[in-house]
Write an enzyme that holds these catalytic residues in place. Structure first.
Site, PDB file in Angstrom:
ATOM      1  N   GLU A 158       9.127 -15.715 -18.551  1.00  0.00           N
ATOM      2  CA  GLU A 158       8.833 -14.282 -18.452  1.00  0.00           C
ATOM      3  C   GLU A 158       7.694 -13.907 -19.398  1.00  0.00           C
ATOM      4  O   GLU A 158       6.789 -13.156 -19.026  1.00  0.00           O
ATOM      5  CB  GLU A 158      10.085 -13.474 -18.752  1.00  0.00           C
TER       6      GLU A 158
ATOM      7  N   LYS B  44       4.145 -12.217 -18.273  1.00  0.00           N
ATOM      8  CA  LYS B  44       3.649 -10.962 -18.859  1.00  0.00           C
ATOM      9  C   LYS B  44       2.226 -11.130 -19.343  1.00  0.00           C
ATOM     10  O   LYS B  44       1.346 -10.329 -19.075  1.00  0.00           O
ATOM     11  CB  LYS B  44       4.561 -10.544 -20.024  1.00  0.00           C
TER      12      LYS B  44
ATOM     13  N   ASN C 177       0.723   0.424   6.022  1.00  0.00           N
ATOM     14  CA  ASN C 177       1.181  -0.451   4.946  1.00  0.00           C
ATOM     15  C   ASN C 177       1.886  -1.627   5.609  1.00  0.00           C
ATOM     16  O   ASN C 177       2.807  -1.438   6.389  1.00  0.00           O
ATOM     17  CB  ASN C 177       2.153   0.281   4.021  1.00  0.00           C
ATOM     18  N   GLY C 178       1.413  -2.841   5.320  1.00  0.00           N
ATOM     19  CA  GLY C 178       2.047  -4.019   5.928  1.00  0.00           C
ATOM     20  C   GLY C 178       0.987  -5.021   6.365  1.00  0.00           C
ATOM     21  O   GLY C 178      -0.178  -4.918   6.009  1.00  0.00           O
TER      22      GLY C 178
ATOM     23  N   GLU D  50      -0.378 -11.804 -16.424  1.00  0.00           N
ATOM     24  CA  GLU D  50      -0.597 -10.761 -15.410  1.00  0.00           C
ATOM     25  C   GLU D  50      -1.298  -9.532 -15.984  1.00  0.00           C
ATOM     26  O   GLU D  50      -1.869  -8.757 -15.227  1.00  0.00           O
ATOM     27  CB  GLU D  50       0.694 -10.372 -14.716  1.00  0.00           C
TER      28      GLU D  50
ATOM     29  N   LYS E  61       2.619  -2.946  -7.707  1.00  0.00           N
ATOM     30  CA  LYS E  61       3.968  -2.868  -8.272  1.00  0.00           C
ATOM     31  C   LYS E  61       5.020  -3.348  -7.294  1.00  0.00           C
ATOM     32  O   LYS E  61       6.005  -3.942  -7.681  1.00  0.00           O
ATOM     33  CB  LYS E  61       4.266  -1.406  -8.665  1.00  0.00           C
TER      34      LYS E  61
ATOM     35  N   CYS F 243       0.875  -1.169   0.000  1.00  0.00           N
ATOM     36  CA  CYS F 243       0.000   0.000   0.000  1.00  0.00           C
ATOM     37  C   CYS F 243       0.910   1.216   0.000  1.00  0.00           C
ATOM     38  O   CYS F 243       2.099   1.109   0.212  1.00  0.00           O
ATOM     39  CB  CYS F 243      -0.862   0.030   1.262  1.00  0.00           C
TER      40      CYS F 243
ATOM     41  N   TRP G 141      -3.668  -1.953  -1.288  1.00  0.00           N
ATOM     42  CA  TRP G 141      -3.701  -3.252  -1.947  1.00  0.00           C
ATOM     43  C   TRP G 141      -4.210  -4.209  -0.872  1.00  0.00           C
ATOM     44  O   TRP G 141      -3.563  -4.406   0.171  1.00  0.00           O
ATOM     45  CB  TRP G 141      -2.313  -3.673  -2.419  1.00  0.00           C
TER      46      TRP G 141
ATOM     47  N   HIS H 247       7.265 -34.246 -21.638  1.00  0.00           N
ATOM     48  CA  HIS H 247       7.156 -34.946 -20.345  1.00  0.00           C
ATOM     49  C   HIS H 247       5.865 -34.593 -19.633  1.00  0.00           C
ATOM     50  O   HIS H 247       5.802 -34.611 -18.399  1.00  0.00           O
ATOM     51  CB  HIS H 247       8.378 -34.618 -19.475  1.00  0.00           C
TER      52      HIS H 247
ATOM     53  N   ARG I 124       1.583   1.252  -5.938  1.00  0.00           N
ATOM     54  CA  ARG I 124       1.777   0.319  -4.821  1.00  0.00           C
ATOM     55  C   ARG I 124       0.476  -0.403  -4.462  1.00  0.00           C
ATOM     56  O   ARG I 124       0.473  -1.299  -3.609  1.00  0.00           O
ATOM     57  CB  ARG I 124       2.296   1.066  -3.587  1.00  0.00           C
TER      58      ARG I 124
HETATM   59  C1  AGP Z   1       6.587  -8.494 -12.929  1.00  0.00           C
HETATM   60  O1  AGP Z   1       5.937  -8.115 -14.126  1.00  0.00           O
HETATM   61  C2  AGP Z   1       5.659  -8.549 -11.769  1.00  0.00           C
HETATM   62  N1  AGP Z   1       5.001  -7.316 -11.585  1.00  0.00           N
HETATM   63  C3  AGP Z   1       6.275  -9.112 -10.508  1.00  0.00           C
HETATM   64  O2  AGP Z   1       6.517 -10.478 -10.742  1.00  0.00           O
HETATM   65  C4  AGP Z   1       7.599  -8.477 -10.017  1.00  0.00           C
HETATM   66  O3  AGP Z   1       8.636  -8.783 -10.906  1.00  0.00           O
HETATM   67  C5  AGP Z   1       7.938  -9.090  -8.651  1.00  0.00           C
HETATM   68  O4  AGP Z   1       6.914  -8.749  -7.750  1.00  0.00           O
HETATM   69  C6  AGP Z   1       9.284  -8.637  -8.098  1.00  0.00           C
HETATM   70  O5  AGP Z   1       9.252  -7.242  -7.874  1.00  0.00           O
HETATM   71  P1  AGP Z   1      10.658  -6.506  -7.546  1.00  0.00           P
HETATM   72  O6  AGP Z   1      11.499  -6.651  -8.782  1.00  0.00           O
HETATM   73  O7  AGP Z   1      10.287  -5.096  -7.245  1.00  0.00           O
HETATM   74  O8  AGP Z   1      11.282  -7.207  -6.375  1.00  0.00           O
END
Ligand code: AGP
Length: 605
Positions: A478, A482, A98-99, A485, A600, A2, A74, A501, A27
């Site tokens: 990756e 992408k 936040n936490g 998400e 983020k 958050c 969040w 497999h 955030r």
């Molecule tokens: C990546 O597209 C995601 N948003 C997520 O997996 C991100 O890479 C992960 O949370 C790690 O974040 P950071 O690099 O800030 O540690």
């Protein structure tokens, strides 16, 4: 996860709280709210959904006052409803958090036996109850705060207003970041430098366990034992203006196109284009390092997987790599001389930070490859390895990922030199190849129209598989992340050889397969895997280069990337997998920059 902001100001704070919350929206954006100390005491306004919902409520009922706190959420405990939105208010206390408070249920049960009534499902409200009870017991604000913090288990960054204390704000941090901003007759609290960036560049980062009382001109900071401490005030040039999208529709689109610059900017910290030499940050001597332990999450973890290929192939340096949330529980035996490297865009990811701290507790030398150079990881690691991607606002990481890969490639070259596996001539060659990558990334943008044309069909898929070999298998992971998400389509990435497999059972004509295969020693085998898919009717999109395109079988879709050396293929081939996900998400009308359920920076474990 958050974002919080607090302003002890001399002028109306409502609009400045909102401005800061917009900078913190990356955030979390499930709900938002502010509380302002006005002529009739503390007034509050909250709204479910994004900050614009809060803004429209405030346009009808503005809050007067020069002292206030704000929060963008969040959701962790309780859904993204208005009742669960911060600030939470109990008696004289209004606070934002936040936490995660891990013992909130126990505290809540204890409070309920004493007659406490709860309005929300959140752990945060429990903090407000505990603090208010301490005040009602006659403790002064700071003593009441300290007594409250001593009861909490878990992570928090707090900003607190107390009715009757109209020029005081309290703050505290444990496990979640909090900064103090020093203005001109005004003081600030914020989750990070970006939050207070519009108001001041004079910032002190609170340490673990610190708590603070601010008024208009001073900050009284105390450590977890309650002893007064001072924290260094730094000048942090967090951009005062909101990072703009420019002519792009989304931050993600902009950040994909920023990559030639962000990659070049990052490489300039690790390569000398004149001498062709790799540059190492002070304190990093690969000649003394026997092993590398990489710890990261999500996209940063996939960058680490690519790093492993590079360090082991170029520098012959053995590498272990773990997802941070699992790493500590593996309790790996520590080999003397191991360098622990955390990779993180935000430098605040709780799982990765916990991994860093575990490694430090084992006596390991630690390095943090981070994009936020003042982040908690940067301040706690022995060595900072910066990426220079600039603020990355899109939740889906793009330029930070390629900046991480660029830095890891340069570091692998430097490690190879230090360990005697890369000759001066080879160093010159590898450095020159790597310095070509920004231009090649830019050349990859020529694929954009072809990629956009594939989006309508791909957007209909329910499941998508990605596969590749070698470092392309990491890109397959990756690429799948992408897509899932930001478009919410289920996608999985595999090493190409793994398909037979089990996963090949998923293949039918409704399961598109994205094959990432530059020409080269692994191309033939990857084509065999592709044939296995075609034999079962799976529609293929092959991402390759010109030579690979000439060998591609008929009947599949082919995207041609610029020809490039294998060393920089992970950087160049990142562009098409990013763009594919982006255009599919746009086709589906998804919220590209702020996908549902995500944030983020994941600062909770
Ligand atoms: C990546 O597209 C995601 N948003 C997520 O997996 C991100 O890479 C992960 O949370 C790690 O974040 P950071 O690099 O800030 O540690």
């Amino acid at each position: 996860m958050c974002g919080i902001i607090g302003i002890v100001g001399r002028s109306p704070v409502q609009d400045r709280l909102i401005e800061s919350l917009k900078r913190l929206e990356y955030r979390g954006y499930d709900s938002a709210g502010i509380a302002v100390y006005g002529p009739n005491g503390v007034a509050r306004c909250r709204a479910s959904g994004k900050i614009r919902a809060l803004e429209s409520k405030l346009s009808e009922h503005p809050l007067e006052g020069t002292i206030g706190i704000g929060h963008t959420r969040w959701a962790t405990h309780g859904g993204p409803t208005e009742a669960n939105a911060h600030p939470h208010r109990v008696g004289r206390v209004s606070l934002v958090h936040n936490g995660i408070i891990e013992n909130y249920a126990e505290l809540k049960a204890e409070l309920a036996t004493k007659g406490a009534i709860f309005e929300s499902e959140t752990d945060t409200e429990v903090i407000a109850h505990v603090l208010n009870a301490a005040l009602e017991a006659g403790l002064a604000p700071l003593d009441a705060l300290k007594a409250t913090l001593d009861k909490l288990t878990g992570a928090f960054a707090l900003a607190v207003l107390i009715e009757g204390e109209d020029s005081l704000m309290l703050g505290a941090r444990r496990g979640s970041p909090l900064v103090v901003g020093y203005g001109d007759g005004e003081m600030f609290l914020g989750s990070d430098a970006l939050a207070v960036g519009p108001f001041t560049s004079k910032i002190a980062y609170l340490d673990e366990g610190d708590f603070v009382a601010i008024d208009h001109t001073t900050a009284r900071i105390f450590n977890s034992e309650g002893h007064p401490v001072t924290r260094q005030i730094r000048i942090v040039a967090a951009s005062a203006a909101l990072v703009e999208k420019g002519n792009y529709r989304h931050f993600m689109e902009k950040e994909i196109h920023d990559q030639p610059e962000s990659c070049g900017h990052t490489l300039s910290a690790y390569l000398n284009p004149v001498t062709g030499k790799a540059i190492l940050p002070p304190g990093l001597d690969f000649a003394k390092i026997t092993r590398l332990q990489i710890v990261a999450c999500g996209t940063a973890y996939y960058a680490g997987l690519i790093g492993r290929y590079l360090f082991e192939s170029i520098a012959r340096l053995p590498v272990d790599i773990d997802v941070a949330s699992e790493f500590r529980y593996r309790e790996p035996p520590v080999t003397p001389g191991t360098l622990a490297m955390v990779i993180s865009q935000s430098g605040e990811t709780a799982d990765t930070l916990a991994g860093l701290r575990w490694c430090k507790s084992q006596g390991m030398v630690t390095a943090a490859l981070v994009n936020v150079h003042e982040s908690t990881m940067a301040r706690e690691a022995d060595i900072v390895l910066p990426t220079h991607a600039g603020p990355e606002i899109g939740v889906a990481s793009t330029k930070a990922f390629t900046s991480q890969v660029a830095a890891l490639t340069a570091l692998a070259i430097a490690a190879g030199v230090a360990r005697g596996h890369v000759s001066p001539d080879d160093e010159l060659h590898l450095t020159r190849v790597l310095l070509e990558s920004p231009r090649l990334i830019s050349a990859a943008f020529q694929m954009e129209d072809a990629i956009r044309s594939l989006a309508p069909e791909l957007a209909k898929a329910r499941d998508v598989l990605y596969f590749g070999r070698g470092s392309m298998s990491a890109l397959a992971l990756e690429g799948a992340l992408k897509l899932k998400e930001i478009s919410y389509i289920h996608a999985e990435g595999y090493a190409a050889g793994e398909l037979k497999h089990g996963p090949i059972a998923l293949i039918d004509e409704s399961t598109p397969v994205i094959v990432i295969a530059p020409s080269g020693p692994l191309f033939e085998k990857t084509m065999s895997n592709m044939s296995e898919v075609m034999a079962r009717g799976g529609p293929i999109i092959l991402i390759t280069d010109a030579a690979g395109g000439r060998q591609a079988p008929a009947g599949i879709k082919v995207l041609i990337a610029p020809d490039c050396d294998a060393l920089v293929a992970p950087l160049v081939f990142s562009v098409p997998i990013q763009m594919l996900a982006y255009y599919v998400a746009v086709q589906k009308g998804a919220d590209v920059d702020q996908p549902r359920n995500l944030a983020k920076s994941v600062t909770v474990e």
